[in-house]
Design an enzyme around this catalytic site. Structure first.
Site, PDB file in Angstrom:
ATOM      1  CE1 TYR A 150     -12.859  -7.947   1.200  1.00 23.53           C
ATOM      2  CE2 TYR A 150     -11.296  -9.616   0.482  1.00 23.53           C
ATOM      3  CZ  TYR A 150     -11.609  -8.544   1.289  1.00 23.53           C
ATOM      4  OH  TYR A 150     -10.691  -8.068   2.187  1.00 23.53           O
ATOM      5  NE  ARG A 175      -4.114  -1.674  -0.038  1.00 26.74           N
ATOM      6  CZ  ARG A 175      -5.256  -1.939   0.585  1.00 26.74           C
ATOM      7  NH1 ARG A 175      -5.662  -1.158   1.553  1.00 26.74           N
ATOM      8  NH2 ARG A 175      -5.987  -2.959   0.226  1.00 26.74           N
ATOM      9  NE  ARG A 189      -7.653   5.112   2.468  1.00 28.65           N
ATOM     10  CZ  ARG A 189      -8.539   4.411   3.175  1.00 28.65           C
ATOM     11  NH1 ARG A 189      -9.651   4.983   3.589  1.00 28.65           N
ATOM     12  NH2 ARG A 189      -8.305   3.157   3.491  1.00 28.65           N
ATOM     13  CG  ASP A 222      -8.830  -3.495  -4.623  1.00 26.96           C
ATOM     14  OD1 ASP A 222      -8.149  -3.014  -3.703  1.00 26.96           O
ATOM     15  OD2 ASP A 222      -9.712  -4.354  -4.445  1.00 26.96           O
ATOM     16  NE  ARG A 237      -9.746   7.086  -2.564  1.00 29.16           N
ATOM     17  CZ  ARG A 237     -10.920   7.387  -2.058  1.00 29.16           C
ATOM     18  NH1 ARG A 237     -11.281   8.649  -1.938  1.00 29.16           N
ATOM     19  NH2 ARG A 237     -11.754   6.436  -1.683  1.00 29.16           N
TER      20      ARG A 237
HETATM   21  O1  1CP Z   1      -0.158  -2.078  -2.455  1.00 29.39           O
HETATM   22  C1  1CP Z   1      -0.349  -1.156  -3.287  1.00 29.39           C
HETATM   23  O2  1CP Z   1       0.064   0.002  -3.128  1.00 29.39           O
HETATM   24  C2  1CP Z   1      -1.008  -1.497  -4.612  1.00 29.39           C
HETATM   25  C3  1CP Z   1      -2.401  -1.357  -4.724  1.00 29.39           C
HETATM   26  C4  1CP Z   1      -3.329  -2.261  -3.931  1.00 29.39           C
HETATM   27  C5  1CP Z   1      -3.229  -3.628  -3.629  1.00 29.39           C
HETATM   28  C6  1CP Z   1      -2.060  -4.558  -3.877  1.00 29.39           C
HETATM   29  C7  1CP Z   1      -4.580  -1.822  -3.461  1.00 29.39           C
HETATM   30  C8  1CP Z   1      -5.081  -0.440  -3.549  1.00 29.39           C
HETATM   31  N1  1CP Z   1      -5.244  -2.897  -2.939  1.00 29.39           N
HETATM   32  C9  1CP Z   1      -4.440  -4.008  -3.014  1.00 29.39           C
HETATM   33  C10 1CP Z   1      -4.750  -5.373  -2.597  1.00 29.39           C
HETATM   34  C11 1CP Z   1      -5.973  -5.646  -1.801  1.00 29.39           C
HETATM   35  N2  1CP Z   1      -7.221  -5.092  -1.902  1.00 29.39           N
HETATM   36  C12 1CP Z   1      -6.035  -6.666  -0.820  1.00 29.39           C
HETATM   37  C13 1CP Z   1      -4.890  -7.596  -0.501  1.00 29.39           C
HETATM   38  C14 1CP Z   1      -3.872  -6.994   0.374  1.00 29.39           C
HETATM   39  C15 1CP Z   1      -4.301  -6.632   1.787  1.00 29.39           C
HETATM   40  O3  1CP Z   1      -4.651  -7.552   2.544  1.00 29.39           O
HETATM   41  O4  1CP Z   1      -4.270  -5.442   2.100  1.00 29.39           O
HETATM   42  C16 1CP Z   1      -7.334  -6.676  -0.293  1.00 29.39           C
HETATM   43  C17 1CP Z   1      -7.874  -7.597   0.788  1.00 29.39           C
HETATM   44  C18 1CP Z   1      -8.077  -5.679  -0.984  1.00 29.39           C
HETATM   45  C19 1CP Z   1      -9.525  -5.373  -0.826  1.00 29.39           C
HETATM   46  C20 1CP Z   1      -9.705  -3.962  -0.449  1.00 29.39           C
HETATM   47  N3  1CP Z   1      -9.575  -2.929  -1.330  1.00 29.39           N
HETATM   48  C21 1CP Z   1      -9.908  -3.427   0.839  1.00 29.39           C
HETATM   49  C22 1CP Z   1     -10.033  -4.232   2.125  1.00 29.39           C
HETATM   50  C23 1CP Z   1     -11.480  -4.394   2.444  1.00 29.39           C
HETATM   51  C24 1CP Z   1     -11.840  -5.182   3.686  1.00 29.39           C
HETATM   52  O5  1CP Z   1     -12.585  -4.603   4.477  1.00 29.39           O
HETATM   53  O6  1CP Z   1     -11.463  -6.347   3.841  1.00 29.39           O
HETATM   54  C25 1CP Z   1      -9.955  -2.029   0.716  1.00 29.39           C
HETATM   55  C26 1CP Z   1     -10.207  -1.010   1.768  1.00 29.39           C
HETATM   56  C27 1CP Z   1      -9.718  -1.740  -0.678  1.00 29.39           C
HETATM   57  C28 1CP Z   1      -9.590  -0.398  -1.309  1.00 29.39           C
HETATM   58  C29 1CP Z   1      -8.201  -0.006  -1.646  1.00 29.39           C
HETATM   59  N4  1CP Z   1      -7.372  -0.729  -2.494  1.00 29.39           N
HETATM   60  C30 1CP Z   1      -6.187  -0.052  -2.663  1.00 29.39           C
HETATM   61  C31 1CP Z   1      -6.265   1.159  -1.886  1.00 29.39           C
HETATM   62  C32 1CP Z   1      -5.182   2.198  -1.807  1.00 29.39           C
HETATM   63  C33 1CP Z   1      -7.517   1.163  -1.249  1.00 29.39           C
HETATM   64  C34 1CP Z   1      -8.066   2.264  -0.365  1.00 29.39           C
HETATM   65  C35 1CP Z   1      -8.956   3.053  -1.270  1.00 29.39           C
HETATM   66  C36 1CP Z   1      -9.057   4.494  -1.029  1.00 29.39           C
HETATM   67  O7  1CP Z   1      -9.957   4.859  -0.263  1.00 29.39           O
HETATM   68  O8  1CP Z   1      -8.315   5.295  -1.631  1.00 29.39           O
END
Ligand code: 1CP
Length: 342
Positions: free
Chosen positions: A150, A23, A27, A73, A36
Site C-alpha cells: 500500500y 471484520r 459495515r 486498521d 461510523r
Molecule cells: O477485523 C476487524 O474487525 C478489525 C478491524 C480491521 C482489521 C483487522 C479493519 C477495519 N481492517 C483490518 C485489517 C486490514 N485493513 C487488512 C488486512 C486484512 C484483510 O485482508 O482484510 C487490510 C488489507 C486493510 C486495508 C484496508 N482498510 C482496506 C482494503 C483496501 C484494498 O483495496 O486493498 C479497506 C477497505 C480498509 C478500511 C477498513 N478497515 C476496517 C474496516 C471495517 C474498513 C471498512 C471501512 C468502512 O468503510 O467503514
C-alpha cells in the site's frame, strides 16, 4: 478457567472450536454504520477510543464471539511513520507513495509513531476493562510486505504490481521499507500488549503474491522476526500469523516463525489443512465468506464440513477472509448456533 481461544492457541483440541470472525465489526452491522456516521469518517472512528471500543464491542454483545479484535486498521502504522493517508468513499485507501530514497528518508522511526497511535492504545485499555471475562482481546498489525504494497502503490492493487516492480528495480530501498515496517510493527504491537491485548495477529493479506525465495525473505522472515521479538518481550504471548493465499507455503509456517497459530484462507480445503498444517499447531479458518451472504443449508453444510475436518486438532473457527458488507447478520447467528449446538 482459561479462555477458550487461549486454550486452543496453547494447542488444546476442544470439543467445540472457539469462534470469531475477521471484520466482525464492520459495515454488515447496522449499529456499526450508525457509530461510523457519528464519528464522521473511518479514520476518525479509528482514532476515537470511545467509539472504536464501542464498535469492537458491538459484535460481542450481539453474538457472544469468543474473541474481540481491536478496531483499527493496518494502514495506521504508515500514517504514524509520516505517510499521508485518506479514504475515498466507495474506492478505499489512498496514501502518499514511497518509491524513492528521498521519500523514504522523510519517514520517521522509533518512538515517534506513538504520538499518532496513542488513541489506539487507549481503545485497547477501554476494551480490556469492558470485555466479558470469557472474551479474548486480539491486537493486530499488518505484515511488513502487505503494508509495503500500500505504501509503494499509494492504494490497494489487484496484483501488488508497484511493490513487485520496486523490489525488482531498487531492492535496497524495498528492503529498507520492509525493515522499517518490521521495527515499527514490533513497537506498535508491544504498546498494544502493554495496554491489554492478550494475543496479536499479523495480517499478511498479500503474502500469496510472493513466490519462492521472495516468500521466504519478505513474508516468512519478517513474521519470524516479529514473532520472536514479541515473545522475547512478552513471554507466553500467543501469536497468530495469517500469510493469506500462501498455499504450499502454509506447510512449516508455524515451525519456521514460532507462531502459535496459522490462519488459513479458503483456497485450501480444511482436509488439506488438517493433514499438512494442523499437526504443527493451532489453525484458524476457513469458511468461505460468501456463505455469509448466501446462508441457508449451504452455509450449515459447509460449517459442519470445516468443523469436522479440523476436529482432530487445535482449531479456532473463522472465515477465510473478512465478512463483506453485503452479508446478512442473521447468517452470523446461524453460524454460531450451528457450531455451538451441533
Ligand atoms: O477485523 C476487524 O474487525 C478489525 C478491524 C480491521 C482489521 C483487522 C479493519 C477495519 N481492517 C483490518 C485489517 C486490514 N485493513 C487488512 C488486512 C486484512 C484483510 O485482508 O482484510 C487490510 C488489507 C486493510 C486495508 C484496508 N482498510 C482496506 C482494503 C483496501 C484494498 O483495496 O486493498 C479497506 C477497505 C480498509 C478500511 C477498513 N478497515 C476496517 C474496516 C471495517 C474498513 C471498512 C471501512 C468502512 O468503510 O467503514
Amino acid at each position: 478457567m482459561t479462555k477458550t481461544i487461549l486454550r486452543a492457541l496453547a494447542g488444546e483440541t476442544l470439543p467445540t472450536p472457539p469462534i470469531w470472525m475477521m471484520r466482525q465489526a464492520g459495515r454488515y452491522l447496522p449499529e456499526y454504520r450508525a457509530t461510523r456516521a457519528q464519528a464522521g469518517d473511518f479514520l476518525s472512528l479509528c482514532y476515537n477510543p470511545e467509539l472504536a471500543a464501542e464498535v469492537t464491542l458491538q459484535p460481542i454483545r450481539r453474538y457472544g464471539f469468543d474473541a474481540a479484535i481491536l478496531f483499527a486498521d493496518i494502514l495506521l502504522l504508515p500514517q504514524a511513520l509520516g505517510a499521508d493517508l485518506w479514504f475515498v468513499t466507495g474506492e478505499g485507501p489512498r496514501l502518499s507513495t514511497i518509491t524513492t530514497d528521498a521519500e523514504f528518508d522523510k519517514l520517521g522511526k522509533g518512538e515517534m509513531i506513538h504520538d499518532t497511535l496513542n488513541p489506539v492504545y487507549e481503545t485497547v485499555k477501554i476494551l480490556s476493562k469492558e470485555l466479558p471475562a470469557e472474551t479474548t482481546l486480539i491486537g493486530f498489525a499488518g505484515a511488513p510486505w502487505t503494508v509495503a504494497t500500500y505504501m509503494i502503490a499509494g492504494k490497494g492493487t489487484p496484483d501488488q504490481g508497484p511493490a513487485h516492480a520496486l523490489k525488482a528495480e531498487n531492492r535496497a530501498l524495498f528492503e529498507k521499507i520492509i525493515e522499517r515496517l518490521t521495527e515499527g510493527t514490533i513497537d506498535y504491537l508491544s504498546k498494544q500488549v502493554e495496554a491489554g491485548a492478550e494475543v496479536v495477529k499479523i495480517f499478511d493479506s498479500w503474502a500469496g503474491s510472493l513466490k519462492g525465495e521472495d516468500f521466504d525473505k519478505y513474508a516468512l522472515e519478517p513474521a519470524r522476526i516479529i514473532t520472536q521479538e514479541m515473545k522475547a518481550r512478552f513471554p507466553g504471548l500467543p501469536v497468530i500469523a495469517f500469510p493469506r493465499q500462501a498455499g504450499d507455503k502454509y506447510i512449516g509456517f508455524h515451525k519456521a516463525t514460532g507462531a502459535d497459530c496459522v490462519a488459513v484462507d479458503d483456497s485450501v480445503t480444511p482436509e488439506w489443512v488438517a493433514e499438512h498444517v494442523q499437526p504443527a499447531g493451532c489453525v484458524q479458518g476457513n469458511l468461505k465468506n460468501t456463505h455469509m451472504v448466501t446462508g441457508g443449508q449451504g452455509l450449515i453444510d459447509e460449517i459442519r464440513h470445516v468443523v469436522k475436518a479440523l476436529s482432530g486438532g487445535p482449531h479456532i473457527f473463522n472465515l477465510g477472509h473478512g465478512i463483506t458488507p453485503d452479508a446478512d447478520p442473521e447468517n452470523v447467528k446461524l453460524m454460531i448456533d450451528t457450531i455451538r449446538n451441533g
